[in-house]
Design a protein around this motif. Structure first.
Motif, mmCIF file in Angstrom:
data_model
loop_
_atom_site.group_PDB
_atom_site.id
_atom_site.type_symbol
_atom_site.label_atom_id
_atom_site.label_comp_id
_atom_site.label_asym_id
_atom_site.label_seq_id
_atom_site.Cartn_x
_atom_site.Cartn_y
_atom_site.Cartn_z
ATOM 1 N N HIS A 192 0.868 -1.175 0.000
ATOM 2 C CA HIS A 192 0.000 0.000 0.000
ATOM 3 C C HIS A 192 0.904 1.223 0.000
ATOM 4 O O HIS A 192 1.548 1.532 1.001
ATOM 5 C CB HIS A 192 -0.900 -0.009 1.242
ATOM 6 C CG HIS A 192 -1.987 1.034 1.216
ATOM 7 N ND1 HIS A 192 -1.736 2.375 1.372
ATOM 8 C CD2 HIS A 192 -3.331 0.925 1.037
ATOM 9 C CE1 HIS A 192 -2.869 3.046 1.310
ATOM 10 N NE2 HIS A 192 -3.858 2.194 1.110
ATOM 11 N N LYS B 203 -4.610 -0.970 -8.527
ATOM 12 C CA LYS B 203 -3.362 -0.392 -9.032
ATOM 13 C C LYS B 203 -2.308 -1.500 -9.117
ATOM 14 O O LYS B 203 -2.200 -2.348 -8.238
ATOM 15 C CB LYS B 203 -2.906 0.734 -8.112
ATOM 16 C CG LYS B 203 -1.673 1.503 -8.560
ATOM 17 C CD LYS B 203 -1.935 2.318 -9.799
ATOM 18 C CE LYS B 203 -2.905 3.437 -9.600
ATOM 19 N NZ LYS B 203 -2.458 4.510 -8.721
ATOM 20 N N GLU C 133 -2.764 4.151 -2.123
ATOM 21 C CA GLU C 133 -3.547 3.080 -2.744
ATOM 22 C C GLU C 133 -2.914 1.714 -2.523
ATOM 23 O O GLU C 133 -1.693 1.569 -2.525
ATOM 24 C CB GLU C 133 -3.682 3.306 -4.253
ATOM 25 C CG GLU C 133 -4.596 4.442 -4.649
ATOM 26 C CD GLU C 133 -4.908 4.423 -6.133
ATOM 27 O OE1 GLU C 133 -5.596 3.486 -6.587
ATOM 28 O OE2 GLU C 133 -4.450 5.333 -6.835
#
Length: 408
Positions: free
Chosen positions: A77, A374, A81
């Motif tokens: 992370h 992502k 994100e």
């Protein structure tokens, strides 16, 4: 007292909401068999760890430690994100080859704020294809062959002549690179204006390597402010060049190519042009200068490579004379120089990887990358993997004299 109580309740409530959302999101990721990993603290994640690692001389431990624990694909992370990191060459190829089908370009908001929403990094669809095609056409045009090497030769000589006493190579490389990039993009020669613009760019670049929270980070706040000043300066240049163009003044640079393409399709807006120029300056400024500096370091640490490189250059110089500039054919007749360039790019990994986002749920090996997630394809990890290159963390330009099947 009431104000204190209200503030305390707000902080507790906000923290509780963030915690519950974070836990709910974590449960969702576990339920669909995403790659394993650690997401660190709520909101911040492992951003501190990756930034601190990349500010050292050896940033590899951030990826090395996680690959060792979780495998070549893991979850972390960073920059606000949850992100899937891939250090696997085949998975990276799959992600990049499925651009526009399964994945799309997507960078953290903190980076988008610095490069602009019309940056080539963030463009998608038809506009991205048009800008990318235009950039490649310009890079492959005779303009580059006719003028680039001559500009490099002239600007390097100009800077070398100004050196007195002890110099800081990295700073000088940045100066040369910025001047050269500005010349190719806007036909602007070194001057007080360009030097002031470069100083602002230095502040923008610093913003890429800090915690991207303007309220907490003075560095990031300064970077955002510097970016505003840079775009204002470039807007003035674009407007002046449009006026010159209407008067019949023609220049051979990237901005002229952007103007000339207006008749092909829908015209570019000034905001699009400025963001595009900002991203190209960012792409060429810090990366190229750092690579140049590291090339000198690697060659200094490897005397045999330096001697062979010097021998190749001396042979060309003996034919041309000391004052004659290099030409395109000279550049193409430097096989060992190209090996040094390849090895420097492999080992330095200035572009450590690229961010993408999954357009739909994607199954990779035994894992699922959910829609909207992502993804970061780590080129650094691939280039420094012992399975891909023998003695992968050793500078060895001779390895490129033998064909290597790895192409990422």
């Amino acid at each position: 007292m009431e104000l204190y109580t209200t503030s305390l309740l707000f902080i507790v409530s906000f923290s509780t909401i963030i915690f519950l959302l974070f836990r709910r999101n974590s449960a969702f990721w576990r339920s669909i068999n995403t790659p394993p990993g650690s997401t660190g603290l709520p909101l911040i994640g492992e951003t501190f760890q990756i930034i601190s690692a990349y500010k050292t001389e050896n940033p590899e431990p951030f990826i090395d430690a996680r690959v060792s624990k979780y495998g070549s694909v893991f979850t972390t992370h960073v920059f606000g994100e949850r992100t899937v990191f891939s250090a696997d060459v085949e998975i990276n190829k799959f992600i990049l080859q499925n651009e526009g089908r399964l994945f799309e370009s997507s960078y953290p908001g903190s980076i988008a704020n610095l490069v602009g929403k019309h940056s080539l990094l963030l463009m998608r669809g038809g506009l991205h294809r048009r800008m990318h095609s235009l950039t490649m056409s310009f890079a492959n045009s005779t303009i580059i062959k006719d003028h680039l090497l001559a500009d490099i030769d002239r600007l390097v000589r100009l800077n070398l002549d100004s050196w007195t006493g002890r110099i800081l190579l990295m700073d000088e490389a940045k100066k040369i690179t910025f001047e050269l990039t500005l010349k190719q993009l806007l036909s602007i020669e070194p001057c007080e204006w360009s030097e002031n613009l470069r100083k602002e760019y230095m502040l923008v670049i610093e913003g890429f390597f800090c915690i991207p929270l303007p309220f907490f980070s003075l560095t990031y706040r300064r970077a955002i402010q510097a970016r505003k000043r840079v775009t204002e300066a470039l807007h003035l240049v674009v407007r002046e060049r449009r006026i010159e163009r209407e008067k019949g003044v023609k220049k051979n640079d990237m901005l002229a190519a952007l103007f000339d393409s207006d008749g092909d399709e829908e015209n570019f807006y000034d905001d699009e042009i400025v963001d595009f120029l900002v991203s190209l300056l960012v792409a060429g400024y810090d990366t190229t200068s750092t690579t140049m500096t590291l090339a000198v370091k690697y060659l200094t640490d490897t005397p045999s490579a330096l001697a062979q490189l010097k021998e190749e250059h001396d042979a060309i110089r003996a034919k041309k004379g000391a004052s004659v500039a290099l030409e395109w054919d000279d550049y193409k007749s430097m096989p060992f120089t190209q090996c040094v360039v390849n090895e420097t790019l492999r080992l330095s990994n200035i572009i450590s990887g690229v961010f993408r986002r999954a357009i739909t749920d994607v199954k990779i090996k035994d894992y699922t990358i959910p829609k909207g997630a992502k993804v970061f394809t780590s080129l650094r990890a691939v280039h420094l993997d012992q399975d891909n290159f023998e003695d992968a963390r050793v500078f060895n330009p001779w390895r490129w004299q033998v064909s290597n099947s790895l192409s990422i």
